[in-house]
Write an enzyme that holds these catalytic residues in place. Structure first.
Site, PDB file in Angstrom:
ATOM      1  N   LYS A  91       0.846  -1.201   0.000  1.00  0.00           N
ATOM      2  CA  LYS A  91       0.000   0.000   0.000  1.00  0.00           C
ATOM      3  C   LYS A  91       0.875   1.242   0.000  1.00  0.00           C
ATOM      4  CE  LYS A  91      -3.893   1.817   2.773  1.00  0.00           C
ATOM      5  NZ  LYS A  91      -4.677   1.545   4.012  1.00  0.00           N
TER       6      LYS A  91
ATOM      7  N   SER B  84      -9.390   1.236   3.502  1.00  0.00           N
ATOM      8  CA  SER B  84      -8.639   2.075   2.592  1.00  0.00           C
ATOM      9  C   SER B  84      -7.597   1.311   1.765  1.00  0.00           C
ATOM     10  CB  SER B  84      -7.922   3.181   3.384  1.00  0.00           C
ATOM     11  OG  SER B  84      -7.023   2.637   4.340  1.00  0.00           O
TER      12      SER B  84
ATOM     13  N   SER C 134      -9.375  -1.273   7.578  1.00  0.00           N
ATOM     14  CA  SER C 134      -8.869  -1.008   6.234  1.00  0.00           C
ATOM     15  C   SER C 134      -8.189  -2.168   5.532  1.00  0.00           C
ATOM     16  CB  SER C 134      -7.922   0.197   6.262  1.00  0.00           C
ATOM     17  OG  SER C 134      -8.644   1.388   6.424  1.00  0.00           O
TER      18      SER C 134
END
Length: 483
Positions: free
Chosen positions: A81, A158, A182
């Site tokens: 990420k 996310s 997330s």
């Protein structure tokens, strides 16, 4: 698929094939990059590191050719990420103010995977600054991430880019982060496995230590998490990150799971059908499902979640900037350049410290009360884990106006999407306990559904062991169409 069926292999199968010369690391990485380009419209990757990945693959092939020692992940492609530091490469957190930021250090969890031979083929897209659950990012270099099972739908967030990259067969596993759900929310919405490790009160209770090397929201709640196409992928990454043993399957027969009715209410009808069948599958396997509630859990969590998430960034983000030498970037600079409407709204609350007056009670009174509630729940009911749907509804259409607006459950009135999707994952995050989302099946609209198990603080190995068995009971999901 692309014609190379090895793109559907697990991490273990891929590593074995490279190590035993069934396929070269270069051919594998070349095909991974080809798949990334094929599914590029999903927008799962912000920065594809093709040249670096091929160079790393060639180095693995040279080691094999000369009989040199290999790391346990040698040749395995992963993504990270884009809020997780990778030295020398952009770490943008999906926000314009950080779009030129290249840290000098790599986050420890990622560094351990690379040292073990993993190849980072890209930085994954995400909800801007990790402050959302849709991964609909308005930054010009990022854009909205699409769900591989239906590209008009959100993948969750996310860590939506990592989840979409895993689900679309670019990589078999990768790293995300989890503050309030997330890793687990996007895992549930994309048919992947998402693991949030123990955090507790920090220090020794924290399973993964990446402080200062991940763009933060809340030091109390933030952690790196892992996503994989199957449970074995997640247990493999966990063992490398911790340097400890790998989890083994645990028979669910006789294992007691708590089912709080308050976490099984107001579910989307299609999702409810899937999780009800999953629950029956566990019962048939001998699991003991205990109807024991966590009274006022959600109300207590409401007193903690926003005060932590919207007050701690005031100190945590500047501390990250300082630790990484970004002396020319301030919190105000980040706020001024936020591109996503929903994130800009949250930053208004951060900049004004709208929840500052509630923070002391949240951290000193309500959070300890929540942790005590969970501890008593597990102990008094003799439970190994609490079982519940990861989300109350499956994926919903991408909102290109608000980023994260409203949703409806079963045709009911509009409700806030962020609060709705995070409803069931937030309490465990605020308590600092570990959580694991496992694919439970597909709705009649062919959208993935996840079911979650949360355990007592420090029970990570037990959760992972149970997850290995539960996955077999539920069965693996078919790949997304066209992948």
């Amino acid at each position: 698929m692309t014609g190379y069926t090895f793109l559907d292999w697990s991490a273990d199968e891929t590593i074995y094939a490279i190590r035993h010369r069934h396929i070269t690391a270069r051919k594998y990485i070349t095909s991974v990059l080809s798949q990334a380009n094929k599914v590029a419209p999903l927008n799962s990757i912000i920065n594809l590191l093709a040249d670096d990945a091929l160079t790393a693959a060639d180095a693995i092939d040279q080691k094999i050719a000369h009989g040199l020692p290999l790391g346990p992940l040698a040749g395995l492609a992963i993504v990270a990420k884009d809020n997780i530091n990778l030295a020398g490469h952009l770490t943008t957190a999906g926000t314009p103010a950080l779009n030129c930021s290249r840290p000098d250090t790599t986050a420890p969890s990622l560094r351990k995977l690379i040292a073990a031979g993993a190849i980072v083929i890209g930085k994954a897209n995400m909800h801007e600054l990790a402050l959302g659950i849709t991964s609909t990012n308005f930054s010009p270099f990022a854009g909205a991430v699409h769900n591989p099972y239906n590209d008009s739908m959100i993948p969750g967030g996310s860590s939506g880019g990592t989840a979409a990259a895993v689900a679309s067969r670019i990589v078999t596993c990768g790293l995300g982060t989890d503050t309030g759900g997330s890793t687990r929310i996007p895992a549930a919405l994309t048919g992947t496995v998402g693991f949030r490790p123990s955090v507790g009160n920090g220090g020794r209770e924290r399973r993964y230590h990446d402080e200062g090397a991940v763009v933060p929201i809340s030091h109390t709640r933030d952690t790196v998490g892992t996503l994989g196409r199957c449970m074995a992928d997640v247990t493999l990454l966990d063992s490398i990150i911790t340097g400890g043993p790998r989890a083994n399957p645990i028979d669910v027969s006789g294992v007691r799971f708590g089912l709080p009715p308050s976490l099984w209410n107001d579910l989307d009808n299609q999702l409810q059908a899937v999780v009800t069948a999953a629950k029956a599958s566990l019962q048939a396997a001998g699991a003991v499902l205990v109807d024991a509630d966590l009274p006022d859990l959600l109300a207590l969590d409401d007193k903690i979640s926003l005060p932590l998430a919207l007050h701690e960034p005031i100190a945590d983000i500047p501390a990250y900037l300082k630790a990484n030498g970004y002396t020319n970037i301030t919190l105000a600079d980040i706020a001024a350049k936020v591109a996503s409407p929903d994130v800009a709204k949250l930053f208004e609350a951060i900049s004004s410290d709208a929840f500052g007056s509630q923070y002391n009670d949240a951290i000193n009174i309500h959070r300890p009360a929540l942790q005590h509630m969970y501890q008593q729940y597990f102990t008094s009911n003799n439970l190994s884990a609490v079982l519940f749907p990861t989300t109350v509804l499956p994926a919903r259409p991408i909102d290109l106006i608000h980023g994260s607006g409203n949703v409806s459950i079963n045709g009911g009135p509009p409700v806030d999407a962020f609060a709705t999707y995070i409803r069931l994952t937030s309490p465990g995050s605020d308590a600092g306990i570990p959580g694991l989302s496992i694919p439970a099946g597909l709705t009649s609209d062919r959208l993935p559904v996840g079911i979650e198990i949360d355990g007592p603080l420090g029970s990570d190995m037990t959760l992972l062991g149970l997850g290995l068995t539960i996955e077999k009971k539920f069965g693996r999901l078919p790949p997304p169409p066209g992948c």
